[in-house]
Design a protein around this motif. Structure first.
Motif, PDB file in Angstrom:
ATOM      1  N   LYS A   1       0.823  -1.210   0.000  1.00 34.71           N
ATOM      2  CA  LYS A   1       0.000   0.000   0.000  1.00 34.71           C
ATOM      3  C   LYS A   1       0.860   1.264   0.000  1.00 34.71           C
TER       4      LYS A   1
ATOM      5  N   GLU B   1      -2.956   5.525   1.140  1.00 36.55           N
ATOM      6  CA  GLU B   1      -4.013   4.548   1.438  1.00 36.55           C
ATOM      7  C   GLU B   1      -3.998   4.147   2.909  1.00 36.55           C
TER       8      GLU B   1
ATOM      9  N   LYS C   1     -12.516   9.588  -1.620  1.00 38.65           N
ATOM     10  CA  LYS C   1     -11.177   9.016  -1.553  1.00 38.65           C
ATOM     11  C   LYS C   1     -10.401   9.447  -2.797  1.00 38.65           C
TER      12      LYS C   1
END
Lengths: 469, 197
Positions: free
Chosen positions: A5, A9, A163
């Motif tokens: 990741k 994130e 997001k």
């Protein structure tokens, strides 16, 4: 094994309070910084609806945007005075800690957050100011919000956010001598444009980024918004940890070592995938100077203003050149200036002042310069600089040495550039009228601003000695 | 926030990219502590000269646009500062709808929270309407529910609009009220994370 990741994130997922398919996420906010300009209407909204501040302990206020940088005791502007008094009153009423104009912690909100250790890796940080992205230098997701959102965060300690996509700005190689963090971010915006970051959070990576000081990293992240990005950040490393060690609001002793491990683990995993990646070669970057009316209108110091026959957006370039009072195809080194501003949340930290002072030491500001001011980012920066004798170097050269605040970056106080005035400025925006109605702003690094102050026109700071001889 | 479902109005075409919030409302007007009364300062340095007289070379001063409520403009509208004074000024001046190929991020959020309808649209379509509005008064009928615009030639153009914003605009919901309904979840998040006051 879990999918690798990005730090973006990881922090995002750690803060989702509520998620519904097809809707925005409700994110928890760890730190809410406020100042006098974008908060009064938010507090008024709370009062009208009989709401409280949910977490005054996670909220911190200062006065920076319109405070005078000289003779602070007397504010002539009644409207500004009322705005400052309103912040004080609101902080008292809602129990929020305030570093007012006379407080030793006072300073530009994006300078004092890191200085106090309020800014920490992994946090979500918001402030009613677009340059909140500065705090991303520590590996935090930090972004600017409007006054309605300030009210929302005060009332709920959360914010609704889509997001964002992830954008990797990878800087290959290292910057040459005399080329700074400011030149790097200006070159990035010049190359990719003022809206290339729209819809993204940027992570800056590469050797040139790793080799920057924390202060340099703040300069880079600070201007993420000028690339249109929601935020910009840098994964934490040992430099981040060492900068924060001992700061007032970080844990102490063994607890610090424990959180430091957690902070380092936030760094983007090897093999993590970004939605988009762009690359720039650090070695090719020269000191930069903007010629136009947005930060993307920028060229290397060896360059010239655009040739109208060679540009696509002719109307925009023409309008910008007209506003700036410049002809096409003019060498940047021919442009004479009459104002110099060293300060702002981009470049007012101790390293910035030290580097500019090295250029200025033993020299005099050019006689054509009507005003050259240095505005330290905080009282702490100012006091430390004075201990090192930096104030004296500037004053001996003919600079004015001021108290901390946003000052001439946006000219909300009395520090403005007059109509038609031309300023070498270490700030972040060269928009029309930004530093004063009709004022012309050229964005540069502190070293380049200092060199221009001495020479009276822009010069390549790397060749500065020979130019003067 | 007032609900917005349909809007019919005249266009004001501002054919520029990267219009920043410093232009929409210059810094000298940010010191007031109210939300209202910013309309007279909209595009101040473009609309007025040093003496406060209207500039002839700025098109918003053209009487043909005096009734305009729909702003048509270029890429990255509202870039720069996070000042919500920008949407307050636009709304107070009378603009209810802004149509552009793209908007700056913070400005987009700020506008929606004040019930301004922001529509992202293909540049070619915008140019075509701009040209018409530059010649003479030109109006559009906008239907948020159906996500479509009807022009004077009765052409119907569809637009995309994020579902979560649509609901809020159509109903004029107070976002803080909505969030406070999730108070238990926020408290649980704080407890789980050890973020205790």
């Amino acid at each position: 094994m879990e999918r690798p990741k990005t730090i973006i994130e990881k922090i995002w997922e750690n803060h989702v309070v509520h998620r519904e398919e097809g809707k925005q996420d409700l994110l928890y906010i760890d730190l809410h910084l406020i100042h006098e300009v974008t908060s009064p209407q938010a507090f008024e909204g709370l009062r009208i609806n009989n709401r409280k501040v949910r977490r005054p302990d996670l909220t911190f206020a200062t006065m920076d945007h319109n405070v005078p940088t000289i003779n602070r005791e007397v504010i002539h502007d009644e409207v500004a005075k009322k705005q400052l008094e309103t912040l004080k009153k609101n902080c008292e009423e809602f129990g929020i800690q305030l570093a007012d104009m006379f407080h030793p912690d006072q300073g530009i909100v994006h300078v004092i957050g890191p200085q106090l250790g309020l800014t920490q890796p992994g946090k979500t940080i918001v402030c009613g100011d677009s340059h909140t992205s500065t705090h991303g230098a520590f590996g935090a997701i930090a972004f600017g919000i409007g006054t309605s959102e300030v009210e929302h965060v005060l009332a709920t300690q959360t914010i609704w956010q889509k997001k964002p996509k992830t954008l990797n700005v990878h800087v290959e190689g290292d910057l040459g001598p005399g080329v700074t963090a400011k030149d790097l971010i200006l070159a990035i915006i010049a190359k990719f444009g003022v809206s290339f970051g729209q819809g993204y959070i940027i992570e800056y990576t590469g050797d040139a980024i790793r080799n920057l000081s924390m202060e340099g990293r703040m300069t880079v992240c600070n201007m993420s918004i000028e690339a249109g990005a929601r935020a910009g950040l840098i994964s934490p490393d040992e430099k981040t940890i060492e900068y924060l060690r001992g700061k007032r609001y970080v844990p102490k002793g063994e607890e610090f070592e424990r959180v430091a491990e957690e902070w380092l683990a936030l760094a983007t995993d090897k093999g993590a995938v970004y939605d988009k990646t762009v690359t720039i070669q650090a070695e090719e970057i020269e000191p930069q100077v903007t010629w136009g009316t947005n930060p993307g209108m920028c060229v290397p110091i060896s360059g010239r203003t655009p040739d109208l026959s060679k540009v696509e957006n002719k109307d925009e370039v023409k309008r910008a050149l007209k506003y700036m009072g410049l002809e096409e195809n003019t060498p940047m080194t021919d442009i004479e200036i009459d104002h110099v501003f060293i300060g702002s949340c981009t470049n007012s930290r101790l390293t910035d002042l030290r580097k500019a002072a090295e250029i200025v030491r033993g020299r005099k500001v050019h006689p054509n310069i009507k005003r050259a001011i240095v505005v330290p980012g905080s009282w702490v920066v100012k006091t430390q600089a004075e201990k090192e004798g930096i104030d004296q170097i500037f004053k001996d050269a003919g600079f004015e040495w001021r108290d901390s605040g946003c000052s001439m970056c946006l000219g909300m106080n009395e520090d403005i550039v007059p109509p038609g005035g031309r300023c070498a400025s270490t700030s972040n925006r060269n928009f029309e009228g930004r530093q004063g109605t009709g004022a012309r702003t050229h964005l540069v690094s502190p070293e380049m601003a200092a060199a221009a102050a001495i020479a009276g026109h822009f010069v390549d700071v790397r060749k500065f000695q020979e130019v003067l001889q | 926030m007032e609900a917005i479902r349909n809007h019919t109005g005249f266009i004001y075409p501002l054919n520029r990219d990267n219009v920043d919030t410093d232009q929409i409302i210059p810094k000298q007007f940010l010191k007031r502590i109210e939300r209202t009364g910013f309309g007279k300062f909209l595009f101040y340095n473009w609309r007025f000269d040093e003496k406060g007289n209207k500039r002839k070379d700025f098109s918003l001063n053209d009487p043909k646009y005096s009734r305009a409520t729909i702003l048509l403009t270029g890429h990255n509208f509202g870039c720069g500062s996070s000042r919500e004074h920008a949407p307050w000024a636009l709304l107070d001046y009378g603009f209810k709808v802004i149509i552009a190929p793209s908007f700056a991020d913070i400005f987009y959020n700020n506008s929606l929270k004040n019930g301004i309808l922001l529509i992202e649209m293909d540049e070619r379509q915008i140019r075509s309407w701009m040209e018409k509005a530059e010649r003479s008064q030109y109006h559009l009928q906008i239907d948020l529910e159906k996500q479509q615009i009807r022009d004077e030639e009765n052409n119907i153009v569809r637009f995309n609009f994020p579902e979560e914003h649509k609901e809020k605009l159509l109903n004029g919901w107070d976002e803080i009220d909505l969030t406070l309904k999730l108070n238990d979840k926020i408290a649980a998040f704080e407890k789980a994370g050890g973020i205790i006051a």
